[in-house]
Enzyme design. Structure first.
Site, mmCIF file in Angstrom:
data_model
loop_
_atom_site.group_PDB
_atom_site.id
_atom_site.type_symbol
_atom_site.label_atom_id
_atom_site.label_comp_id
_atom_site.label_asym_id
_atom_site.label_seq_id
_atom_site.Cartn_x
_atom_site.Cartn_y
_atom_site.Cartn_z
ATOM 1 C CD1 TRP A 24 -2.060 2.244 1.288
ATOM 2 C CD2 TRP A 24 -3.400 0.447 0.957
ATOM 3 N NE1 TRP A 24 -3.363 2.763 1.442
ATOM 4 C CE2 TRP A 24 -4.364 1.794 1.005
ATOM 5 C CE3 TRP A 24 -4.041 -0.730 0.573
ATOM 6 C CZ2 TRP A 24 -5.538 1.654 0.747
ATOM 7 C CZ3 TRP A 24 -5.366 -0.646 0.476
ATOM 8 C CH2 TRP A 24 -6.171 0.465 0.611
ATOM 9 C CB ILE A 61 -1.621 8.476 3.823
ATOM 10 C CG1 ILE A 61 0.118 8.277 3.509
ATOM 11 C CG2 ILE A 61 -1.884 9.911 3.594
ATOM 12 C CD1 ILE A 61 0.314 8.358 1.833
ATOM 13 C CG HIS A 110 -9.264 2.154 7.234
ATOM 14 N ND1 HIS A 110 -10.469 1.764 6.826
ATOM 15 C CD2 HIS A 110 -8.568 0.868 7.376
ATOM 16 C CE1 HIS A 110 -10.597 0.580 6.334
ATOM 17 N NE2 HIS A 110 -9.468 -0.009 6.754
ATOM 18 N NE ARG A 164 8.192 13.090 8.550
ATOM 19 C CZ ARG A 164 7.818 13.973 8.176
ATOM 20 N NH1 ARG A 164 7.474 14.334 6.999
ATOM 21 N NH2 ARG A 164 7.733 15.159 9.109
HETATM 22 C C1 DLZ Z 1 -7.358 0.121 3.977
HETATM 23 C C2 DLZ Z 1 -6.156 0.750 3.847
HETATM 24 C C3 DLZ Z 1 -6.480 2.187 3.967
HETATM 25 C C4 DLZ Z 1 -7.484 2.905 4.068
HETATM 26 N N1 DLZ Z 1 -5.088 3.051 4.163
HETATM 27 C C5 DLZ Z 1 -3.834 2.296 4.341
HETATM 28 C C6 DLZ Z 1 -2.915 2.889 4.462
HETATM 29 O O1 DLZ Z 1 -2.747 4.221 4.271
HETATM 30 N N2 DLZ Z 1 -1.698 2.253 4.554
HETATM 31 C C7 DLZ Z 1 -1.371 0.922 4.413
HETATM 32 O O2 DLZ Z 1 -0.385 0.478 4.501
HETATM 33 N N3 DLZ Z 1 -2.622 0.463 4.241
HETATM 34 C C8 DLZ Z 1 -3.726 0.850 4.269
HETATM 35 N N4 DLZ Z 1 -4.822 0.166 4.124
HETATM 36 C C9 DLZ Z 1 -4.833 -1.267 3.742
HETATM 37 C C10 DLZ Z 1 -4.644 -2.042 5.133
HETATM 38 O O3 DLZ Z 1 -3.397 -1.804 5.718
HETATM 39 C C11 DLZ Z 1 -5.014 -3.621 5.086
HETATM 40 O O4 DLZ Z 1 -4.258 -4.231 3.835
HETATM 41 C C12 DLZ Z 1 -6.340 -3.670 4.782
HETATM 42 O O5 DLZ Z 1 -7.261 -3.283 5.870
HETATM 43 C C13 DLZ Z 1 -6.818 -5.303 4.721
HETATM 44 O O6 DLZ Z 1 -6.332 -5.915 5.759
#
Ligand code: DLZ
Length: 163
Positions: free
Chosen positions: A31, A91, A97, A136
């Site tokens: 992500w 972020i 979340h 960063r």
């Molecule tokens: C769902 C989600 C959201 C909204 N934002 C991020 C983020 O900013 N950074 C990140 O690493 N992961 C995000 N995720 C995904 C969650 O970490 C996770 O993969 C899902 O909720 C599935 O468990």
């Protein structure tokens, strides 16, 4: 000496031990991949620069930062590594979340470290926006991946000295 801009990424004030005899795991969240890729490059190059052998660095990817904990757990259960570096970027969005993920991964990393009695390093950016994250991850505030790698080397060395 560290500066207010570069933070811990300026390591000229500390002596970094050799990483040559250690094995490392790196768990990378997909992500915000542009940022986590930069964190990974910083972590990997820092391990190599300090003596780690490429074949002693095991890298796995997980979908998001929430999965960093289980990724580290799987890695430590399957492979003999001396330290694991978790890299992610969360972020702030419009929902809660952010808080759930940040709390879960911070607690999870701590728990998995205690469970396996190995250093598990929290290399996760938790920022208000993507610019703060980029700053960063190789930008004007250094690279948190480099800091995480140095922390892993120091902690692996500490454990080897005492155990
Ligand atoms: C769902 C989600 C959201 C909204 N934002 C991020 C983020 O900013 N950074 C990140 O690493 N992961 C995000 N995720 C995904 C969650 O970490 C996770 O993969 C899902 O909720 C599935 O468990």
């Amino acid at each position: 000496m560290s500066t207010h801009l570069k933070g811990l990424s300026d390591f000229s004030h500390i002596e970094i031990p050799s990483a040559e005899k250690f094995k490392f795991g790196i768990v990378v969240s997909q992500w915000n991949a542009e940022v986590t890729g930069a964190l990974y490059n910083g972590a990997h190059s820092t391990l190599i620069k300090n003596g780690a052998l490429p074949e002693n660095i095991i890298v796995i990817q997980v979908p998001g930062s929430f999965e960093l904990t289980s990724g580290a757990d799987i890695l430590l259960s399957a492979k003999k590594v001396d330290a694991v570096i978790c890299l992610g970027c969360v972020i702030q969005g419009e929902t809660r979340h952010f808080d759930f993920i940040c709390n879960a991964v911070a607690n999870g990393v701590t728990n998995v470290s205690v469970k396996h009695n190995k250093p598990v390093i929290f290399g996760v950016l938790t920022t208000d926006n993507s610019q703060q994250a980029k700053d960063r991850a190789g930008g004007k505030h250094g690279n948190k991946g480099e800091e995480a790698a140095v922390t892993a080397i120091i902690m692996a060395t500490l454990q080897a000295a005492l155990v």
